[in-house]
Motif scaffolding. Structure first.
Motif, mmCIF file in Angstrom:
data_model
loop_
_atom_site.group_PDB
_atom_site.id
_atom_site.type_symbol
_atom_site.label_atom_id
_atom_site.label_comp_id
_atom_site.label_asym_id
_atom_site.label_seq_id
_atom_site.Cartn_x
_atom_site.Cartn_y
_atom_site.Cartn_z
ATOM 1 N N LEU A 16 21.034 79.853 71.365
ATOM 2 C CA LEU A 16 19.699 79.452 71.783
ATOM 3 C C LEU A 16 19.765 78.205 72.660
ATOM 4 O O LEU A 16 20.720 77.432 72.575
ATOM 5 N N ALA A 17 18.744 77.993 73.470
ATOM 6 C CA ALA A 17 18.568 76.721 74.165
ATOM 7 C C ALA A 17 17.843 75.753 73.233
ATOM 8 O O ALA A 17 17.207 76.173 72.264
ATOM 9 N N PHE A 18 17.930 74.459 73.533
ATOM 10 C CA PHE A 18 17.224 73.488 72.693
ATOM 11 C C PHE A 18 15.723 73.765 72.647
ATOM 12 O O PHE A 18 15.072 73.551 71.633
ATOM 13 N N THR A 19 15.175 74.220 73.775
ATOM 14 C CA THR A 19 13.753 74.571 73.790
ATOM 15 C C THR A 19 13.453 75.599 72.698
ATOM 16 O O THR A 19 12.458 75.493 71.979
ATOM 17 N N ASP A 20 14.328 76.591 72.571
ATOM 18 C CA ASP A 20 14.151 77.595 71.512
ATOM 19 C C ASP A 20 14.312 76.958 70.138
ATOM 20 O O ASP A 20 13.557 77.263 69.211
ATOM 21 N N GLY A 21 15.330 76.093 70.009
ATOM 22 C CA GLY A 21 15.590 75.452 68.725
ATOM 23 C C GLY A 21 14.404 74.627 68.261
ATOM 24 O O GLY A 21 14.034 74.646 67.084
ATOM 25 N N ILE A 22 13.785 73.908 69.191
ATOM 26 C CA ILE A 22 12.614 73.101 68.843
ATOM 27 C C ILE A 22 11.483 74.005 68.378
ATOM 28 O O ILE A 22 10.834 73.740 67.373
ATOM 29 N N SER A 23 11.276 75.107 69.096
ATOM 30 C CA SER A 23 10.166 75.986 68.703
ATOM 31 C C SER A 23 10.448 76.656 67.354
ATOM 32 O O SER A 23 9.526 76.970 66.616
ATOM 33 N N LEU A 24 11.720 76.857 67.021
ATOM 34 C CA LEU A 24 12.067 77.460 65.729
ATOM 35 C C LEU A 24 12.171 76.440 64.606
ATOM 36 O O LEU A 24 12.172 76.817 63.433
ATOM 37 N N GLY A 25 12.313 75.161 64.970
ATOM 38 C CA GLY A 25 12.527 74.145 63.942
ATOM 39 C C GLY A 25 13.975 74.058 63.493
ATOM 40 O O GLY A 25 14.261 73.680 62.360
ATOM 41 N N ILE A 26 14.911 74.408 64.379
ATOM 42 C CA ILE A 26 16.339 74.314 64.063
ATOM 43 C C ILE A 26 16.977 73.280 64.984
ATOM 44 O O ILE A 26 16.826 73.352 66.202
ATOM 45 N N ASP A 27 17.662 72.312 64.381
ATOM 46 C CA ASP A 27 18.356 71.284 65.165
ATOM 47 C C ASP A 27 19.731 71.851 65.525
ATOM 48 O O ASP A 27 20.648 71.871 64.720
ATOM 49 N N LEU A 28 19.862 72.337 66.747
ATOM 50 C CA LEU A 28 21.034 73.121 67.139
ATOM 51 C C LEU A 28 22.257 72.252 67.377
ATOM 52 O O LEU A 28 22.199 71.286 68.137
ATOM 53 N N PRO A 29 23.391 72.624 66.806
ATOM 54 C CA PRO A 29 24.642 71.976 67.197
ATOM 55 C C PRO A 29 25.160 72.612 68.489
ATOM 56 O O PRO A 29 24.910 73.788 68.751
ATOM 57 N N VAL A 30 25.854 71.818 69.281
ATOM 58 C CA VAL A 30 26.461 72.324 70.518
ATOM 59 C C VAL A 30 27.883 72.751 70.186
ATOM 60 O O VAL A 30 28.704 71.921 69.788
#
Lengths: 234, 234
Positions: free
Chosen positions: A117-131
Motif C-alpha cells: 500500500l501507499a501511505f495514503t492508503d495506510g492512513i485511510s485504513l489506520g495502519i502505520d505502514l513499515p517500509v
C-alpha cells in the motif's frame, strides 16, 4: 532544456488506482555525463512504473478467497516477463472497520501473501505502514482479506514496498552498480523530485524498470514528466 | 549520522486529512557547510508543514455556503500569524458525480475562492490539477462547493498548490536567496526525497515554513523524518 524523446504508456485514469501506471522516457543521454566514451554502449530505455496498491497471494489463500481449485486469471501482463495483474481483487480490511474495497491481485502466486500500500492508503485504513523490501515481512502489521468465497486473516505482510529498480546485470554494469546498491531517480516535471536510495535488484533476467508507489508518482507528477534520470549515488 | 534534535508537532492521525501536519526539525547546522563563519547568525528553526486538501473562500461565498451574515469561526491557529483552520468544511464536487465530502476551510477570507488539492484527491475527483502558485488561478478547472446552506459553482480555482517556502527577509539573507527564487528541501527518512524548485516567498512578516502537500509528505514519510535540510539550488 531537455531533448528527451517522450514515449508514454498510460492507462486511462479509471484504471490507474487498480493496476499500474507506467512511463517510458528515452533519455537524451545527458545524464551520465562524465561516464560516456566512444565505446560506451547505448543508454538503456528507462521505464518508471507506478505500482498502485495491490496484493500477492499464496495458492492456499487464492483458494480460500476465491473458491476451491481456483487459479488466478491473468488480465494484463506487467512489464517484467511472467508477471501479471489478475482479474481478481480482494477487499482489504484494517483495524477500526476501515477498508479498501478493491485491491488488485498480482500474479503469479508466492510463498507468502503480502499487501503493498501507499501511505495514503495506510492512513485511510489506520495502519502505520513499515517500509520494507518485498518479501521482508517479519513483524509487519496484518489485515483481513475478504474475497467472494472466503476470508483470510493475515498475521503480517502489510507494507509500503521500498522503492527499487529492477535491472539486468548488463544494466548494472552500465550504471556501475551491483545488486543491493542504492541509486537515485530524478523526475523532472512542474514539481521535480529526486527519490533517493532506490534499492538495486539486479539479476540475469530482469528488464530495466523502476517501481515507485502512487504517493511518489503523484508527488513528482510522473504522468507529466519531461525527463527521468537514474543516477548512481555518491 | 545525523545529530539533529527532533521536535515533532503532530496532530493525531484522525485530524491529518482535514487540517495540517507539521514537523519541526532543528537541524544540527551541517547543512550550510561552506557558508558558515564565526559571525554567521544561528541557523533558523525549519518548520515543514503538510497542507492537506483545503479551500479558501470569499466573504460572499462564506455567506452563500453557510448562511447570510455568517463569519468563519477559527478552530486552530496555523503557524503563520493571523491564519487559521476554520470550524467550517465544504463538500467539493467534481465532474462525473465524484466528491470529497469534508474539505476544511482556511481563514481569513480572500478576494477569490480557491481549492487546493493533492493529485491523489484530483484523481479521485476526476480533475486533472494544474500546479499553480496560490492565487494564480486564471484558466484553472472549477468545481462545485456544497455547504449546509447553499451551493457555489466555482468557474476556476481548483489547483495543486506549488510547493513553497515562506520566510522573513532575514531568513532569505541567511540562505542567500530572494523572493521568487527556488530552493530544494531534502527530507531524510526511510524513503528520503529531495523536493526541488520550492518557490521562495520572502517578506517582512513571515516565519520560516515550508508548505508541501499530502502526496509529497507521504512520498517522503515526513512523519518519521530524521532530518530536513533547506538548500539553495545551484
Amino acid at each position: 532544456m531537455s531533448t528527451a524523446t517522450v514515449q508514454r504508456t498510460l492507462l486511462d485514469r479509471a484504471a490507474i488506482e487498480q493496476i499500474v501506471r507506467q512511463i517510458v522516457l528515452q533519455s537524451s543521454g545527458q545524464q551520465n555525463s562524465g561516464q560516456r566514451g566512444a565505446a560506451k554502449p547505448a543508454e538503456p530505455n528507462l521505464v518508471v512504473s507506478i505500482s498502485a496498491r495491490h496484493c500477492h497471494l499464496t495458492d492456499e489463500h487464492v483458494e480460500t478467497l476465491f473458491g476451491p481449485g481456483h487459479k488466478l486469471r491473468p488480465m494484463k501482463d506487467l512489464y517484467q516477463d511472467g508477471f501479471y495483474a489478475a482479474e481478481e481483487t480482494v477487499m482489504v480490511v484494517g483495524p477500526k472497520r476501515k477498508m479498501l474495497p478493491t485491491v488488485r491481485v498480482l500474479g503469479p502466486t508466492r510463498p507468502a501473501s503480502q499487501v503493498e500500500l501507499a501511505f495514503t492508503d495506510g492512513i485511510s485504513l489506520g495502519i502505520d505502514l513499515p517500509v520494507r523490501a518485498s518479501g521482508k515481512i517479519a513483524g509487519t502489521p496484518g489485515c483481513v482479506l475478504v474475497g467472494p468465497r472466503g476470508v483470510v486473516e493475515l498475521k503480517e505482510g502489510v507494507i509500503r514496498a521500498e522503492r527499487h529498480v529492477h535491472m539486468h546485470q548488463d544494466h548494472a554494469a552500465y550504471y556501475g552498480v551491483k545488486n543491493g546498491d542504492r541509486m537515485s531517480l530524478r523526475i523532472e516535471s512542474t514539481c521535480s523530485v529526486v527519490l533517493q536510495d532506490l534499492l538495486v535488484r539486479a539479476d540475469t533476467t530482469s528488464k530495466l524498470e523502476v517501481h515507485i508507489d502512487t504517493d511518489e508518482g503523484n508527488a513528482a507528477d510522473l504522468d507529466h514528466a519531461t525527463r527521468v534520470e537514474l543516477l548512481k549515488q555518491r
